[in-house]
Design a protein around this motif. Structure first.
Motif, PDB file in Angstrom:
ATOM      1  N   ALA A  95       0.844  -1.200   0.000  1.00  0.00           N
ATOM      2  CA  ALA A  95       0.000   0.000   0.000  1.00  0.00           C
ATOM      3  C   ALA A  95       0.874   1.243   0.000  1.00  0.00           C
ATOM      4  O   ALA A  95       1.732   1.411   0.867  1.00  0.00           O
ATOM      5  N   PHE A 114      -1.914  -0.927  -3.818  1.00  0.00           N
ATOM      6  CA  PHE A 114      -3.092  -0.334  -3.187  1.00  0.00           C
ATOM      7  C   PHE A 114      -2.752   1.073  -2.727  1.00  0.00           C
ATOM      8  O   PHE A 114      -1.579   1.430  -2.574  1.00  0.00           O
ATOM      9  N   SER A 116      -3.616   3.309   0.738  1.00  0.00           N
ATOM     10  CA  SER A 116      -4.070   3.066   2.109  1.00  0.00           C
ATOM     11  C   SER A 116      -4.631   4.352   2.689  1.00  0.00           C
ATOM     12  O   SER A 116      -3.912   5.352   2.793  1.00  0.00           O
ATOM     13  N   ASP A 156      -8.355   3.044  -2.015  1.00  0.00           N
ATOM     14  CA  ASP A 156      -9.161   2.902  -0.801  1.00  0.00           C
ATOM     15  C   ASP A 156     -10.295   3.920  -0.867  1.00  0.00           C
ATOM     16  O   ASP A 156     -10.075   5.125  -0.736  1.00  0.00           O
ATOM     17  N   ASP A 158     -12.850   3.997   1.216  1.00  0.00           N
ATOM     18  CA  ASP A 158     -13.492   4.084   2.535  1.00  0.00           C
ATOM     19  C   ASP A 158     -14.930   3.556   2.460  1.00  0.00           C
ATOM     20  O   ASP A 158     -15.170   2.532   1.850  1.00  0.00           O
ATOM     21  N   ILE A 183     -11.868  -0.049  -3.297  1.00  0.00           N
ATOM     22  CA  ILE A 183     -12.343  -0.808  -2.138  1.00  0.00           C
ATOM     23  C   ILE A 183     -13.434   0.005  -1.449  1.00  0.00           C
ATOM     24  O   ILE A 183     -13.230   1.173  -1.110  1.00  0.00           O
ATOM     25  N   GLU A 185     -16.350  -0.164   1.743  1.00  0.00           N
ATOM     26  CA  GLU A 185     -16.652  -0.877   2.988  1.00  0.00           C
ATOM     27  C   GLU A 185     -18.027  -0.498   3.528  1.00  0.00           C
ATOM     28  O   GLU A 185     -18.672   0.443   3.038  1.00  0.00           O
ATOM     29  N   ARG A 230     -15.723  -4.725   0.745  1.00  0.00           N
ATOM     30  CA  ARG A 230     -15.159  -5.023   2.070  1.00  0.00           C
ATOM     31  C   ARG A 230     -16.251  -4.934   3.138  1.00  0.00           C
ATOM     32  O   ARG A 230     -17.091  -4.031   3.110  1.00  0.00           O
ATOM     33  N   ASP A 260     -12.359  -7.702   6.512  1.00  0.00           N
ATOM     34  CA  ASP A 260     -11.228  -7.175   7.275  1.00  0.00           C
ATOM     35  C   ASP A 260     -11.237  -7.718   8.701  1.00  0.00           C
ATOM     36  O   ASP A 260     -12.294  -7.980   9.280  1.00  0.00           O
ATOM     37  N   ASN A 283      -5.684  -9.075   4.075  1.00  0.00           N
ATOM     38  CA  ASN A 283      -5.034  -7.850   4.562  1.00  0.00           C
ATOM     39  C   ASN A 283      -4.034  -8.224   5.652  1.00  0.00           C
ATOM     40  O   ASN A 283      -4.419  -8.589   6.754  1.00  0.00           O
ATOM     41  N   PRO A 310      -0.636  -3.026   4.226  1.00  0.00           N
ATOM     42  CA  PRO A 310      -1.054  -1.624   4.330  1.00  0.00           C
ATOM     43  C   PRO A 310      -0.084  -0.689   5.028  1.00  0.00           C
ATOM     44  O   PRO A 310      -0.109   0.514   4.768  1.00  0.00           O
TER      45      PRO A 310
END
Length: 456
Positions: A95, A114, A116, A156, A158, A183, A185, A230, A260, A283, A310
């Motif tokens: 990341a 990735f 992070s 990412d 979020d 990603i 979540e 995620r 996660d 992860n 990460p």
């Protein structure tokens, strides 16, 4: 079948890049001979062009589409990432948090990386990953990252920064920023790092609607961005709920599934057994997260396809800066072994490539200046060399023997105060054409110590 061959430009900037992980072994080895690149078909539409320099280990592969006329344009970042997902084995992605860290990932031979949110919040705001950083800041940072590299980058996203409509805006913004994947979540706002306390998630229904909104945004944009769904419900609720949500995400159109903070190898195995046709992401939170740290072979055996690291880059960066600051505060400069040379830094940042390309646009006056000894290359060459400073006491015992990059002359008086009145830059300019080992200075200071400075 013998591999066919294609002539391509040696200018690496003219093509996009998709990478094999350095440990992967495709069924056909791809080779290079000068500017002739051989390739093999992995399917009827795709050509994988190897650019590895070490036989037996494929570090980098450019991915192209082919029609009856030959090689067409390279694949988009999203399609390149999808090619990686189709390759056998598990694929590692460190990341990054800014353009430089992403470039270092690429130069190290990784096939993708990735971003992070934890690391970007730390590097950009010096704040914890507890919801402070905004959509606009993440998109801005992401665009700088994707423009700096040619490998696919998974961003990412979020929790999408709001409801399903916000998720659609986020996905479209990440597509425009050049991300290959995103990603998303299921945390509430403000969200936080999944391995910290107090995680809360939205209802399963709302979480699924976020993924459906992301899929709709992709279709509306005409993009092929990879959607990584995620869930943080393992710690917030239960393992069973996280598995149920992952199945629902797959049904909603997610391309990759990610739970996660799984707490054991058994939980990781149970996760990989659901929705077997959808790739799984692991992860490996370094330094004390909730998930056990497994090596790539172990992760592959469990069934994972992607693995993120990460904190490695931001973590070692923090420690290295702390050590350097401690040295400077103590009246020293960081030891040469703890940092790259000035020449290595310039090479990483592309100075030498810039100077070579700059010559194509040089005017006649600039060319004349270069021919008369005013070239930037000669100047940069001398400052990239190393100085050896040796101090021998009056009693004959060695008091200091240290090597310092010539580009850091401004700090040398912190090491040897007696050199404060010496014009070392002028001495270096005079010695620009000298071979290594030249003695630049040899004198005795006011306390009787012999000080010698060598150019290496």
């Amino acid at each position: 079948m013998n591999p066919s061959a294609a002539r391509v430009s040696r200018d690496s900037s003219s093509v996009c890049v998709c990478l094999f992980h350095s440990n992967s072994r495709p069924s056909s080895f791809l080779g290079i001979n000068n500017n002739t690149i051989s390739f093999n078909k992995t399917n009827t539409n795709t050509l994988l062009l190897n650019t590895a320099t070490n036989p037996g280990t494929i570090n980098r592969t450019r991915v192209y589409r082919k029609n009856s006329t030959g090689v067409e344009a390279c694949l988009s970042p999203a399609k390149s990432l999808r090619q990686i997902l189709e390759l056998p084995g598990v694929h590692q992605g460190p990341a990054c948090f800014d353009a430089l860290s992403a470039k270092l990932v690429e130069k190290s031979g990784f096939s993708f990386c990735f971003t992070s949110g934890f690391s970007i919040s730390a590097a950009r705001l010096a704040l914890p990953d507890t919801g402070f950083i905004s959509y606009g800041e993440m998109v801005d940072q992401g665009q700088l990252i994707t423009q700096a590299v040619s490998i696919p980058v998974i961003g990412d996203g979020d929790n999408g920064y709001g409801n399903a409509m916000n998720v659609k805006r986020t996905v479209k913004g990440y597509i425009k920023a050049g991300f290959a994947g995103i990603i998303l979540e299921d945390q509430v706002s403000p969200k936080g790092c999944g391995h910290t306390r107090g995680r809360k998630v939205v209802s399963r229904e709302e979480a699924v609607m976020r993924i459906k909104a992301a899929v709709d945004a992709r279709k509306e944009s005409g993009s092929d961005i990879v959607i990584v769904a995620r869930t943080d419900s393992r710690q917030a609720l239960s393992l069973e709920e996280s598995l149920r949500r992952s199945r629902a995400f797959a049904d909603a159109g997610a391309d990759v599934l990610f739970i996660d903070a799984l707490a054991s190898k058994e939980e990781m195995k149970a996760f990989c057994e659901i929705s077997p046709l959808v790739p799984k992401m692991a992860n490996m939170l370094e330094g004390g997260g909730k998930t056990p740290i497994l090596n790539p072979l172990e992760l592959e055996e469990l069934g994972f396809k992607l693995v993120a690291y990460p904190l490695s880059l931001i973590g070692v960066s923090v420690r290295a800066m702390q050590d350097a600051l401690t040295a400077i505060k103590g009246g020293r400069i960081p030891s040469p072994g703890s940092m790259p040379s000035f020449q290595e830094i310039k090479e990483t940042l592309g100075f030498n490539t810039y100077y070579e390309e700059e010559k194509r646009y040089a005017t006649s006056m600039r060319r004349l200046s270069s021919e008369n000894g005013g070239s930037r290359d000669a100047f940069s060459g001398i400052w990239s060399r190393t100085l050896r400073v040796k101090i021998t006491g009056r009693d004959g015992f060695e008091k200091l023997d240290v090597r310092i990059p010539a580009g850091f002359l401004d700090g040398i008086t912190n090491v040897v105060p007696a050199l404060g009145g010496v014009n070392l830059k002028e001495l270096l300019n005079d010695a620009a054409e000298e071979v290594g080992g030249k003695l630049l200075l040899d004198f005795t200071d006011t306390v009787g110590d012999r000080i010698q400075v060598f150019l290496e």
